[in-house]
Write a protein that holds these residues in place. Sequence first.
Motif, mmCIF file in Angstrom:
data_model
loop_
_atom_site.group_PDB
_atom_site.id
_atom_site.type_symbol
_atom_site.label_atom_id
_atom_site.label_comp_id
_atom_site.label_asym_id
_atom_site.label_seq_id
_atom_site.Cartn_x
_atom_site.Cartn_y
_atom_site.Cartn_z
ATOM 1 N N LEU A 30 1.897 -3.588 -9.494
ATOM 2 C CA LEU A 30 1.047 -3.667 -8.494
ATOM 3 C C LEU A 30 1.860 -3.872 -6.981
ATOM 4 O O LEU A 30 1.704 -3.411 -5.904
ATOM 5 C CB LEU A 30 -0.087 -4.566 -8.714
ATOM 6 C CG LEU A 30 -1.330 -4.062 -9.348
ATOM 7 C CD1 LEU A 30 -2.222 -5.094 -9.626
ATOM 8 C CD2 LEU A 30 -1.790 -2.564 -8.718
ATOM 9 N N ASP A 31 2.857 -4.899 -7.211
ATOM 10 C CA ASP A 31 3.701 -5.332 -6.024
ATOM 11 C C ASP A 31 4.337 -3.956 -5.616
ATOM 12 O O ASP A 31 4.379 -3.569 -4.355
ATOM 13 C CB ASP A 31 4.655 -6.405 -6.444
ATOM 14 C CG ASP A 31 5.405 -6.654 -5.074
ATOM 15 O OD1 ASP A 31 4.650 -6.867 -3.984
ATOM 16 O OD2 ASP A 31 6.706 -6.579 -5.258
ATOM 17 N N ALA A 32 5.078 -3.094 -6.495
ATOM 18 C CA ALA A 32 5.817 -1.732 -6.149
ATOM 19 C C ALA A 32 4.910 -0.949 -5.469
ATOM 20 O O ALA A 32 4.975 -0.367 -4.654
ATOM 21 C CB ALA A 32 6.380 -1.494 -7.489
ATOM 22 N N LEU A 33 3.582 -0.917 -6.002
ATOM 23 C CA LEU A 33 2.795 0.164 -5.444
ATOM 24 C C LEU A 33 2.473 -0.180 -4.259
ATOM 25 O O LEU A 33 2.136 0.803 -3.121
ATOM 26 C CB LEU A 33 1.696 0.312 -6.512
ATOM 27 C CG LEU A 33 1.652 1.179 -7.806
ATOM 28 C CD1 LEU A 33 0.413 0.831 -8.445
ATOM 29 C CD2 LEU A 33 2.219 2.682 -7.318
ATOM 30 N N HIS A 36 5.550 0.451 -2.011
ATOM 31 C CA HIS A 36 6.083 2.002 -2.028
ATOM 32 C C HIS A 36 5.152 3.100 -1.914
ATOM 33 O O HIS A 36 5.453 4.164 -1.273
ATOM 34 C CB HIS A 36 7.083 2.064 -3.045
ATOM 35 C CG HIS A 36 8.253 1.103 -2.850
ATOM 36 N ND1 HIS A 36 9.138 0.864 -2.105
ATOM 37 C CD2 HIS A 36 8.412 -0.017 -3.915
ATOM 38 C CE1 HIS A 36 9.896 0.137 -2.479
ATOM 39 N NE2 HIS A 36 9.649 -0.490 -3.485
ATOM 40 N N ASP A 37 3.771 2.920 -2.376
ATOM 41 C CA ASP A 37 2.985 3.900 -2.372
ATOM 42 C C ASP A 37 1.468 3.399 -2.386
ATOM 43 O O ASP A 37 0.787 3.698 -3.311
ATOM 44 C CB ASP A 37 3.276 4.880 -3.546
ATOM 45 C CG ASP A 37 2.614 6.170 -3.497
ATOM 46 O OD1 ASP A 37 2.192 6.416 -2.625
ATOM 47 O OD2 ASP A 37 2.449 7.099 -4.657
ATOM 48 N N PRO A 38 1.154 2.732 -1.319
ATOM 49 C CA PRO A 38 -0.159 2.198 -1.383
ATOM 50 C C PRO A 38 -1.203 3.224 -1.359
ATOM 51 O O PRO A 38 -2.276 2.780 -1.735
ATOM 52 C CB PRO A 38 -0.351 1.284 -0.123
ATOM 53 C CG PRO A 38 0.881 2.150 0.795
ATOM 54 C CD PRO A 38 1.654 2.409 -0.197
ATOM 55 N N GLU A 39 -0.914 4.565 -0.891
ATOM 56 C CA GLU A 39 -2.058 5.238 -0.907
ATOM 57 C C GLU A 39 -2.452 5.669 -2.444
ATOM 58 O O GLU A 39 -3.588 5.922 -2.682
ATOM 59 C CB GLU A 39 -1.339 6.557 -0.153
ATOM 60 C CG GLU A 39 -0.946 6.421 1.100
ATOM 61 C CD GLU A 39 -1.700 6.646 2.164
ATOM 62 O OE1 GLU A 39 -2.533 7.621 2.136
ATOM 63 O OE2 GLU A 39 -1.773 5.957 3.080
ATOM 64 N N LEU A 40 -1.635 5.375 -3.434
ATOM 65 C CA LEU A 40 -1.999 5.684 -4.571
ATOM 66 C C LEU A 40 -3.111 4.806 -5.136
ATOM 67 O O LEU A 40 -3.928 5.124 -5.835
ATOM 68 C CB LEU A 40 -0.790 5.512 -5.663
ATOM 69 C CG LEU A 40 -0.884 5.877 -7.219
ATOM 70 C CD1 LEU A 40 -1.159 7.397 -7.254
ATOM 71 C CD2 LEU A 40 0.613 5.396 -7.888
ATOM 72 N N LEU A 42 -5.561 3.729 -3.147
ATOM 73 C CA LEU A 42 -6.749 3.811 -2.300
ATOM 74 C C LEU A 42 -7.932 4.387 -2.993
ATOM 75 O O LEU A 42 -9.218 3.881 -2.968
ATOM 76 C CB LEU A 42 -6.593 4.766 -1.161
ATOM 77 C CG LEU A 42 -7.594 4.830 0.061
ATOM 78 C CD1 LEU A 42 -7.772 3.522 0.482
ATOM 79 C CD2 LEU A 42 -7.058 5.742 1.087
ATOM 80 N N PRO A 43 -7.906 5.381 -4.067
ATOM 81 C CA PRO A 43 -9.300 5.924 -4.624
ATOM 82 C C PRO A 43 -9.758 4.664 -5.560
ATOM 83 O O PRO A 43 -10.908 4.654 -5.609
ATOM 84 C CB PRO A 43 -8.498 6.994 -5.682
ATOM 85 C CG PRO A 43 -7.315 7.442 -5.139
ATOM 86 C CD PRO A 43 -6.766 6.160 -4.284
ATOM 87 N N TYR A 44 -9.002 3.782 -6.067
ATOM 88 C CA TYR A 44 -9.544 2.682 -6.895
ATOM 89 C C TYR A 44 -10.099 1.515 -5.974
ATOM 90 O O TYR A 44 -11.134 0.812 -6.408
ATOM 91 C CB TYR A 44 -8.319 1.811 -7.575
ATOM 92 C CG TYR A 44 -7.722 2.988 -8.591
ATOM 93 C CD1 TYR A 44 -8.421 3.652 -9.650
ATOM 94 C CD2 TYR A 44 -6.671 3.546 -8.407
ATOM 95 C CE1 TYR A 44 -7.994 4.403 -10.548
ATOM 96 C CE2 TYR A 44 -6.175 4.793 -9.145
ATOM 97 C CZ TYR A 44 -7.118 5.078 -10.209
ATOM 98 O OH TYR A 44 -6.245 6.107 -11.056
ATOM 99 N N LEU A 45 -9.908 1.847 -4.671
ATOM 100 C CA LEU A 45 -10.529 0.843 -3.729
ATOM 101 C C LEU A 45 -11.778 1.253 -3.055
ATOM 102 O O LEU A 45 -12.870 0.173 -2.768
ATOM 103 C CB LEU A 45 -9.537 0.358 -2.678
ATOM 104 C CG LEU A 45 -8.494 -0.446 -2.961
ATOM 105 C CD1 LEU A 45 -7.289 -0.598 -1.950
ATOM 106 C CD2 LEU A 45 -8.630 -1.681 -3.642
ATOM 107 N N VAL A 46 -11.842 2.635 -2.880
ATOM 108 C CA VAL A 46 -13.219 3.072 -2.487
ATOM 109 C C VAL A 46 -13.891 3.964 -3.192
ATOM 110 O O VAL A 46 -15.131 4.446 -2.638
ATOM 111 C CB VAL A 46 -12.667 3.547 -0.956
ATOM 112 C CG1 VAL A 46 -12.099 2.712 -0.040
ATOM 113 C CG2 VAL A 46 -11.639 4.631 -1.042
ATOM 114 N N GLY A 47 -13.096 4.792 -3.998
ATOM 115 C CA GLY A 47 -13.850 5.859 -4.812
ATOM 116 C C GLY A 47 -14.405 5.570 -6.038
ATOM 117 O O GLY A 47 -15.613 6.113 -6.411
#
Length: 132
Positions: A30-33, A36-40, A42-47
């Motif tokens: 999760l730290d790496a995400l 480096h790629d926080p957009e990945l 996003l769907p799990y936070l809002v979708g």
Amino acid sequence: DELAESADPVGELAEGVADVVGALVDSELLDALRRHDPELLLPYLVGHFGRGQVGLAAQLTRSIEQTRARCAELGRPLRAQPAPHEQARFLIVALQSFVMVVGDEPELTRELIEREVTHLVAGYLRSGATDD
């Protein structure tokens, strides 16, 4: 089962949830995400809920049900509404922000996050305990 015998089942449940949040805060993946790629994420936070979130919700639902039963045995009513599966989902949605923000806020240590999560979860589950 610890909750079935606990003198403070709400506190134990809240501490258990805080431990899970703390482990997620320390997750290297999760730290790496986050870095480096926080957009990945996003769907799990809002979708929608991903498999891991669904699994956590199922376990948390069982724990809330066990906690309610133990609180009833102790004569300490626990918040009755919404249903345990809804409470679990609300908690996950509310608590995932602790996991996501930690990289940007160095003063938010794991210890501080776990303490605040424990307080929030216990307060949420105890609030409105006498209301239906």
